[in-house]
Design an enzyme around this catalytic site. Sequence first.
Site, PDB file in Angstrom:
ATOM      1  N   SER A 187      36.091  40.170  38.219  1.00 45.10           N
ATOM      2  CA  SER A 187      36.669  41.322  38.891  1.00 45.10           C
ATOM      3  C   SER A 187      36.770  42.487  37.927  1.00 45.10           C
ATOM      4  CB  SER A 187      38.048  40.963  39.432  1.00 45.10           C
ATOM      5  OG  SER A 187      38.995  41.931  39.059  1.00 45.10           O
ATOM      6  N   LYS A 188      36.765  43.647  38.499  1.00 45.75           N
ATOM      7  CA  LYS A 188      36.795  44.848  37.672  1.00 45.75           C
ATOM      8  C   LYS A 188      38.056  44.910  36.813  1.00 45.75           C
ATOM      9  CE  LYS A 188      33.822  47.202  40.857  1.00 45.75           C
ATOM     10  NZ  LYS A 188      33.624  48.149  41.933  1.00 45.75           N
TER      11      LYS A 188
END
Length: 497
Positions: free
Chosen positions: A261-262
């Site tokens: 995930s970012k």
Amino acid sequence: MSDKIRVRYAPSPTGHLHIGNARTAIFNWLFARHNGGEFIIRIEDTDLARNIEDGERSQLDNLKWLGLDWDEAPDKPNAKYAPYRQSERKDSYQVYIDELLAKGLAYKSYKTSEQLTAEREAQQAAKQAPHYVYEYEGLTNEEREAKYAEFEAQGLKPVVRFRVDDDKVYAWDDIVKGRIEIGAKEVGGDWVIQKADGMPTYNFAVVVDDHLMEISHVLRGDDHVSNTPKQMMIYEALGWDVPKFGHMALIINAETGKKLSKRDNNVLQFVEQYRELGYQPQAMVNFIGLLGWSPVGEDEIFSLQEFVEMFDEKRLTKANAKFDQKKLEWINNQWMRRDKEKVMPQLINELVQAGLVSEADAVAKADWLAKVIEVAGVDGISYTKEIVELARKPFFELSDITPDMVEWLTSDEGRAVFNAWEARYAALPADAKAADYMDVIRSIQTDLEVKGRPLWNPIRIATTHEVQGPNLPEMLELFDKDQVLATMAAVREQYLN
RNA sequence: GGCCCGUUGGUCAAGUGGCUAAGACGCUGCCCUUUCACGGCGGAAUCGAGAGUUCGAUUCUCUCACGGGCUACCA
């Protein structure tokens, strides 16, 4: 629908090119190119609030860097199905929203977010799965229109919801996972196809665009599996053919085990970051192409072109893959060594960036710098930035002499070696070669009957202020003789007089 | 919670109803060598568990466990 293979990569411009997105793009591209099909890029920017200024540019730029090309995209405004930004396609969506509204397959909903949360909480408290509650049950069309008017009068803004038939089951033969079946009731009831700001939602817009753009195959991350029935409902309602779907396993964070995930700061996960460290695009593609896909043979190093030739969507992996930074480093090392000529300017530039070499010297002394880089050990590095610390000492700066080194120098043996070395080095011509230095060192070995570290360490310390490092004769060939003499004189002055 | 997907060495993974279960990264031993790196040759290490089907299951079926995904007026 034509039978031409057309696939797309459809990022939302909310950030830079993420490894996971890059993989989606690469596999779609490979699928298209392998089959002589077309690769389209469409920007899904319907969430105005999350779009970032440079998102689109960065996506295209990094894709290009990886070596991908495309047949249609926002940067080709004359392409057949333009525009390729969803924010510019609102009229297209409106047509079909109106159609669904007219057919009674969708309706306007005026519930406020407070109402929706309350509903959801009540359901959860009652141990029910959250499910949208249709508010016009049993009303005639006229009665419903009357309600609309009433809500409008209160100044409420509607969303448009698709009317879901809970009894249906949606099924498809997934290219990677095989047959998947999901009941319509699992989508959680009537879902929004047009937001209050007039923008379509993702699940609606993709369908309209994919249909209008004649997309034949949709290859995406398997986090989209549960969106598929929603999208199939729209295809069905509008009487359109459904493309073939393939849901690829995700790349997961090796530390957390979760989808990359970012927000994971512990892994570099934007293509840009690797680019800045000096990873080669071929290496990135090579690594990503082997994450979740495997070739038939036993080789590991492949060019983009080789991937195109080999690609087979049936060899896409079903299980999630952890991101293995070490393997990426190894692959990058392989590519740097394979393309050393091409990488050399980049390596020299790293030295400039680090302040070790001036811009002018980078050009004037390019040949010498290339040798320095070679001797410093370019063959062992993972990415170009690593050359800086490898070459820094002793080529551009000298370390401090440590007490250990002083001992090597001041022992009886050390003094004898130093004296012999200093004299014999001074006698050598300025353009002596590595072999000449080797000969001299061998002669000292013979004459003084010293070998191994007692022989090499005093010489190393005298000339480089180090006791280890790359091959010494090769380094000596690259050093400036006057400077080495000065270094030795200083060592003598400080420790041996 | 519900629905969906997955599970071969530490990691990426190939593979099959019967094989010593490929290969690569990493780890590790030896060799090369003044050291480091490179290179060469080796090594350790895997079919989640339990039932079934079968002469025989890593492979087929079921159950369980574990992991992941989704469950928005985000995409």
